[in-house]
Design a protein around this motif. Structure first.
Motif, PDB file in Angstrom:
ATOM      1  N   GLU A  54      12.347   6.822  -6.431  1.00  0.00           N
ATOM      2  CA  GLU A  54      11.329   5.805  -6.676  1.00  0.00           C
ATOM      3  C   GLU A  54       9.942   6.236  -6.225  1.00  0.00           C
ATOM      4  OE1 GLU A  54      12.590   2.114  -4.954  1.00  0.00           O
ATOM      5  OE2 GLU A  54      14.658   2.334  -5.661  1.00  0.00           O
ATOM      6  N   ARG A  55       9.794   7.464  -5.808  1.00  0.00           N
ATOM      7  CA  ARG A  55       8.497   7.935  -5.322  1.00  0.00           C
ATOM      8  C   ARG A  55       8.268   9.387  -5.733  1.00  0.00           C
ATOM      9  NH1 ARG A  55       9.804  11.479  -1.254  1.00  0.00           N
ATOM     10  NH2 ARG A  55      11.655  10.997   0.011  1.00  0.00           N
ATOM     11  N   GLU A  56       7.020   9.829  -5.528  1.00  0.00           N
ATOM     12  CA  GLU A  56       6.681  11.229  -5.766  1.00  0.00           C
ATOM     13  C   GLU A  56       6.996  12.057  -4.519  1.00  0.00           C
ATOM     14  OE1 GLU A  56       5.790  12.669  -8.484  1.00  0.00           O
ATOM     15  OE2 GLU A  56       5.448  10.917  -9.746  1.00  0.00           O
ATOM     16  N   GLU A 104       6.853   8.759   7.631  1.00  0.00           N
ATOM     17  CA  GLU A 104       8.096   7.997   7.782  1.00  0.00           C
ATOM     18  C   GLU A 104       8.151   6.809   6.814  1.00  0.00           C
ATOM     19  OE1 GLU A 104       9.335   7.045  11.717  1.00  0.00           O
ATOM     20  OE2 GLU A 104       8.828   9.036  12.528  1.00  0.00           O
ATOM     21  N   LYS A 105       7.032   6.145   6.614  1.00  0.00           N
ATOM     22  CA  LYS A 105       7.018   5.005   5.701  1.00  0.00           C
ATOM     23  C   LYS A 105       7.160   5.448   4.245  1.00  0.00           C
ATOM     24  CE  LYS A 105       4.304   1.967   8.719  1.00  0.00           C
ATOM     25  NZ  LYS A 105       5.204   0.784   8.746  1.00  0.00           N
ATOM     26  N   LEU A 106       6.525   6.550   3.888  1.00  0.00           N
ATOM     27  CA  LEU A 106       6.643   7.047   2.516  1.00  0.00           C
ATOM     28  C   LEU A 106       8.064   7.519   2.214  1.00  0.00           C
ATOM     29  CD1 LEU A 106       3.295   9.045   2.127  1.00  0.00           C
ATOM     30  CD2 LEU A 106       3.945   6.984   0.874  1.00  0.00           C
ATOM     31  N   THR A 107       8.661   8.236   3.147  1.00  0.00           N
ATOM     32  CA  THR A 107       9.997   8.777   2.899  1.00  0.00           C
ATOM     33  C   THR A 107      11.091   7.737   3.069  1.00  0.00           C
ATOM     34  OG1 THR A 107      10.025   9.618   5.182  1.00  0.00           O
ATOM     35  CG2 THR A 107       9.387  11.161   3.441  1.00  0.00           C
ATOM     36  N   ARG A 116       0.824  -1.209   0.000  1.00  0.00           N
ATOM     37  CA  ARG A 116       0.000   0.000   0.000  1.00  0.00           C
ATOM     38  C   ARG A 116       0.860   1.261   0.000  1.00  0.00           C
ATOM     39  NH1 ARG A 116      -4.829  -1.601   4.329  1.00  0.00           N
ATOM     40  NH2 ARG A 116      -5.836  -3.181   3.000  1.00  0.00           N
ATOM     41  N   ILE A 117       1.927   1.238   0.771  1.00  0.00           N
ATOM     42  CA  ILE A 117       2.820   2.397   0.807  1.00  0.00           C
ATOM     43  C   ILE A 117       3.418   2.646  -0.575  1.00  0.00           C
ATOM     44  CG2 ILE A 117       5.038   3.222   1.688  1.00  0.00           C
ATOM     45  CD1 ILE A 117       2.757   3.703   3.621  1.00  0.00           C
ATOM     46  N   ARG A 118       3.764   1.608  -1.270  1.00  0.00           N
ATOM     47  CA  ARG A 118       4.296   1.751  -2.635  1.00  0.00           C
ATOM     48  C   ARG A 118       3.262   2.429  -3.537  1.00  0.00           C
ATOM     49  NH1 ARG A 118       9.589   1.626  -4.341  1.00  0.00           N
ATOM     50  NH2 ARG A 118      10.739   0.251  -2.936  1.00  0.00           N
ATOM     51  N   LYS A 119       2.016   2.011  -3.428  1.00  0.00           N
ATOM     52  CA  LYS A 119       0.955   2.613  -4.239  1.00  0.00           C
ATOM     53  C   LYS A 119       0.721   4.076  -3.854  1.00  0.00           C
ATOM     54  CE  LYS A 119      -1.711  -1.576  -5.311  1.00  0.00           C
ATOM     55  NZ  LYS A 119      -3.034  -2.258  -5.167  1.00  0.00           N
TER      56      LYS A 119
END
Length: 400
Positions: free
Chosen positions: A339-341, A330-333, A293-296
């Motif tokens: 690899e992320r926005e 924290e999980k998103l960063t 989910r965090i990846r999405k």
């Protein structure tokens, strides 16, 4: 001498404030001279800033047959507040105004008139009410100017726990969402303005079974599922079908508390649909933040807002570990930037405002939607201060 058993009728004109709608003025029918004389001496529950004879619209008129009163309002003056929280039904409700000798025969709120109540959306027995705002240049007798296809940005706002039900005024006024249609926000979309869509669910977005029940275990056992996910997805898709003027590359979604939770649900269920998201004090449990989910979630630019003093969805557990907004950030960063926005986090020390006398006033820490809707949430980038909605307006889905 005025008949003591007589009651005068009045209209309460409401005004959205950061802490909910308040009585901006009372327009009281005063057909007899003795009525006006009595009202001049009437002692209201709190101070008033002005009172005078007026016409039916509240405009001063020395020969008028109405009497208009402007109460002083503020987060510290309860009697002028139009809503009160019902802890049994877990939602805001109209407050009964108790004024001896006066009876309220109507409530109006000019600020919400720009939001049109549309035909409810229904799917699989679920009925979602909604209102929307369209900039003036996109309106005609049928509602839109379809010749301007794909040109209008859209902001979707998802309400909190207290604004569910079928009264579509609640999601607009409970958190002063009418601000999204005002110049403070609309100025960031100078070419067209922005449309605003405000859906409303019958209970709460975190409802797991449609009966108003939600999992209070820690960690919750529901896995984060909402009874309204599919219906809300359907409403958004239907709205886009009905409104070809909306720019599919500039759709923004956000909301507070329960609405912050549902913002993340929509990103997961409608990948590639949103140009950016702005969850506010999101009630999304860290137990639901699985790696997948965090990846999405990381595929959508996101500006998170929450306050350190929030006790409803606290940012830290008793052992100091991250929860809710802190855990989300924290999980998103933790995902490499390449690899992320973009992820921005406005972690406010508290939620502040002013009392009726202009003194500093501290709101409940959960109410971090107040500075968001005031457009007071900002961050410095390369020496320049950028506001949340200013940043939002710059986001766009890039297609090959």
């Amino acid at each position: 001498m005025r008949n003591s058993g007589k009651q005068l009728c009045y209209t309460a004109v409401l005004q959205p404030e950061d802490y909910g709608p308040v009585i901006r003025c009372l327009i009281i029918e005063a057909p007899e001279k003795e009525d006006a004389e009595w009202l001049k001496r009437y002692v209201f529950p709190g101070p008033v800033s002005a009172r005078f004879l007026s016409d039916q619209e509240g405009k001063e008129d020395p020969n008028g047959r109405y009497y208009t009163v402007f109460p002083v309002s503020g987060p510290d003056i309860e009697w002028t507040m139009a809503y009160e929280y019902d802890p049994v039904r877990e939602r805001n409700a109209d407050r009964e105004f108790s004024l001896p000798g006066l009876i309220c025969t109507g409530r109006v709120c000019p600020a919400e008139e720009a939001f049109i109540r549309r035909k409810p959306y229904e799917k699989s027995g679920i009925r979602l009410e909604y209102r929307d705002y369209l900039p003036q240049s996109y309106r005609n007798r049928k509602g839109v100017r379809s010749t301007r296809k794909g040109t209008l940005p859209l902001i979707i706002w998802l309400h909190g726990l207290g604004e569910g039900g079928t009264d579509t005024s609640l999601p607009l006024l409970g958190n002063r969402v009418t601000a999204l249609a005002e110049a403070t926000v609309q100025c960031y979309f100078p070419d067209t303005g922005a449309a605003v869509l405000v859906p409303q669910c019958p209970t709460m977005w975190m409802d797991g079974d449609g009966q108003g029940n939600w999992d209070t275990d820690d960690p919750p056992k529901t896995g984060g599922a909402s009874y309204y996910t599919d219906a809300l997805c359907g409403l958004i898709r239907k709205y886009l079908q009905l409104h070809p003027e909306v720019d599919r590359h500039r759709i923004y979604i956000g909301g507070c508390s329960n609405g912050g939770y549902m913002t993340l649900q929509m990103i997961l269920k409608m990948p590639g649909q949103f140009a950016a998201a702005f969850p506010v004090c999101p009630a999304y449990h860290d137990a639901w933040m699985t790696p997948m989910r965090i990846r999405k979630l990381s595929k959508v630019p996101m500006w998170i807002t929450a306050a350190a003093t929030d006790q409803t969805v606290p940012l830290r557990r008793e052992d100091g570990s991250p929860a809710y907004a802190d855990a989300l950030y924290e999980k998103l960063t933790a995902i490499p930037e390449s690899e992320r926005e973009k992820v921005i986090y406005s972690r406010l020390p508290s939620v502040l405002g002013y009392s009726s006398t202009g003194m500093p006033y501290e709101y409940l820490g959960h109410w971090s939607w107040i500075p968001v809707l005031q457009d007071r949430v900002a961050r410095e980038f390369d020496g320049e201060e950028i506001h949340l909605f200013e940043w939002l307006a710059e986001q766009k889905i890039n297609t090959p």
